[in-house]
Design a protein around this motif. Structure first.
Motif, PDB file in Angstrom:
ATOM      1  N   THR A  84      38.876  66.587 -27.511  1.00 36.92           N
ATOM      2  CA  THR A  84      37.884  65.744 -28.189  1.00 36.92           C
ATOM      3  C   THR A  84      36.566  66.487 -28.336  1.00 36.92           C
ATOM      4  O   THR A  84      35.957  66.517 -29.410  1.00 36.92           O
ATOM      5  N   GLY A  85      36.115  67.096 -27.248  1.00 44.73           N
ATOM      6  CA  GLY A  85      34.855  67.839 -27.303  1.00 44.73           C
ATOM      7  C   GLY A  85      34.939  69.063 -28.181  1.00 44.73           C
ATOM      8  O   GLY A  85      34.039  69.331 -28.988  1.00 44.73           O
ATOM      9  N   ALA A  86      36.035  69.819 -28.080  1.00 44.33           N
ATOM     10  CA  ALA A  86      36.174  71.055 -28.843  1.00 44.33           C
ATOM     11  C   ALA A  86      36.295  70.785 -30.337  1.00 44.33           C
ATOM     12  O   ALA A  86      35.637  71.453 -31.157  1.00 44.33           O
ATOM     13  N   VAL A  87      37.132  69.813 -30.713  1.00 48.79           N
ATOM     14  CA  VAL A  87      37.324  69.507 -32.137  1.00 48.79           C
ATOM     15  C   VAL A  87      36.029  68.995 -32.746  1.00 48.79           C
ATOM     16  O   VAL A  87      35.667  69.351 -33.879  1.00 48.79           O
ATOM     17  N   TYR A  88      35.311  68.175 -32.000  1.00 43.32           N
ATOM     18  CA  TYR A  88      34.030  67.679 -32.530  1.00 43.32           C
ATOM     19  C   TYR A  88      33.074  68.844 -32.798  1.00 43.32           C
ATOM     20  O   TYR A  88      32.468  68.925 -33.879  1.00 43.32           O
ATOM     21  N   GLN A  89      32.930  69.735 -31.826  1.00 43.36           N
ATOM     22  CA  GLN A  89      31.987  70.836 -31.987  1.00 43.36           C
ATOM     23  C   GLN A  89      32.396  71.780 -33.104  1.00 43.36           C
ATOM     24  O   GLN A  89      31.546  72.285 -33.849  1.00 43.36           O
ATOM     25  N   LEU A  90      33.704  72.000 -33.270  1.00 38.96           N
ATOM     26  CA  LEU A  90      34.169  72.978 -34.252  1.00 38.96           C
ATOM     27  C   LEU A  90      34.321  72.410 -35.658  1.00 38.96           C
ATOM     28  O   LEU A  90      34.066  73.117 -36.643  1.00 38.96           O
ATOM     29  N   HIS A 109      31.299  62.941 -26.707  1.00 39.93           N
ATOM     30  CA  HIS A 109      31.719  64.248 -27.199  1.00 39.93           C
ATOM     31  C   HIS A 109      31.251  65.418 -26.347  1.00 39.93           C
ATOM     32  O   HIS A 109      31.716  66.553 -26.554  1.00 39.93           O
ATOM     33  N   GLN A 110      30.349  65.168 -25.400  1.00 44.69           N
ATOM     34  CA  GLN A 110      29.858  66.264 -24.570  1.00 44.69           C
ATOM     35  C   GLN A 110      29.982  65.957 -23.079  1.00 44.69           C
ATOM     36  O   GLN A 110      30.617  66.703 -22.336  1.00 44.69           O
ATOM     37  N   VAL A 111      29.392  64.847 -22.654  1.00 42.77           N
ATOM     38  CA  VAL A 111      29.368  64.538 -21.224  1.00 42.77           C
ATOM     39  C   VAL A 111      30.775  64.298 -20.684  1.00 42.77           C
ATOM     40  O   VAL A 111      31.183  64.895 -19.672  1.00 42.77           O
ATOM     41  N   MET A 112      31.537  63.442 -21.330  1.00 42.96           N
ATOM     42  CA  MET A 112      32.861  63.092 -20.816  1.00 42.96           C
ATOM     43  C   MET A 112      33.847  64.268 -20.854  1.00 42.96           C
ATOM     44  O   MET A 112      34.617  64.463 -19.897  1.00 42.96           O
ATOM     45  N   PRO A 113      33.904  65.065 -21.922  1.00 45.36           N
ATOM     46  CA  PRO A 113      34.793  66.236 -21.867  1.00 45.36           C
ATOM     47  C   PRO A 113      34.462  67.177 -20.719  1.00 45.36           C
ATOM     48  O   PRO A 113      35.363  67.659 -20.020  1.00 45.36           O
ATOM     49  N   LEU A 114      33.171  67.432 -20.509  1.00 46.28           N
ATOM     50  CA  LEU A 114      32.770  68.302 -19.402  1.00 46.28           C
ATOM     51  C   LEU A 114      33.091  67.668 -18.054  1.00 46.28           C
ATOM     52  O   LEU A 114      33.554  68.353 -17.128  1.00 46.28           O
TER      53      LEU A 114
END
Length: 216
Positions: A84-90, A109-114
């Motif tokens: 989720t985090g990677a696809v959002y950022q890319l 998209h940032q806190v929860m993936p980390l």
């Protein structure tokens, strides 16, 4: 002991934060009459699962008990949130017209993936994750892809551009984009399983050497 208590409350706090963020965004979606679409985002589903895992894990730690969530399930959720985090950022971060509350966007998209990856490393699986278990983590994303492609024409709405055949290139575009995302999932599955196995082996060695669990 104090470290265990801190980690327990941290997991609870992150779980609550994710639940509140999802609730705020759901309230906005309900105002638009779009709850069906809201719950059709992979981001929402992965964050909801992550919130439950953190809440149950945090509560179990504070009660001095192991998490009731099986390691295989926790590993799957870790993969989904990492993707989720990677696809959002890319692929999605720079797209215009995203109707997302900014702080909710940061949480989901940032806190929860980390947080999911950190939890997996801090509390690795008790037994080695095998190939069959890791491969099983792909079942939900594949089912989600099928659901999105089948539902899309019925409601004339797709959650993400890379599953939208109305984009230039049609289904060829979808096939190419989904192949790339699938490759990302395969990489994430392999990486998360490997990291869990490495960290799990380290923890088991320390326990064998007689080091206290609170220091791990």
């Amino acid at each position: 002991m104090w470290k265990i208590i801190v980690f327990g409350w941290l997991r609870l706090g992150l779980g609550v934060l994710a639940a509140v963020a999802l609730g705020f965004q759901a309230h906005r979606a309900a105002g638009y009459g779009a709850l069906g679409n809201y719950f059709s985002y992979f981001t929402i589903l992965s964050n909801a699962a992550g919130s439950v895992v953190l809440l149950l894990g945090g509560a179990a730690v504070l009660r001095g008990r192991p998490s009731p969530v099986p390691d295989a399930v926790r590993g799957a959720v870790t993969v989904y949130l990492a993707i989720t985090g990677a696809v959002y950022q890319l692929l999605l971060a720079h797209l215009p017209g995203q109707d997302v509350i900014p702080w909710v966007n940061t949480v989901t998209h940032q806190v929860m993936p980390l947080a999911a990856v950190a939890y997996w490393l801090a509390d690795p699986p008790r037994t080695r994750t095998g190939l069959r278990t890791a491969a099983g983590w792909l079942a939900f994303p594949l089912a989600y892809l099928g659901y999105s492609l089948l539902r899309g024409p019925l409601v004339d709405w797709y959650p993400y551009p890379f599953v939208d055949p109305r984009e230039p290139g049609g289904y060829g575009h979808v096939a190419g984009q989904c192949a790339g995302v699938t490759a990302g999932f395969l990489l994430a599955v392999a990486l998360i399983a490997w990291l869990g196995n490495v960290r799990g082996a380290q923890v088991r060695r320390r326990l064998t050497d007689g080091q206290p669990l609170s220091k791990i």
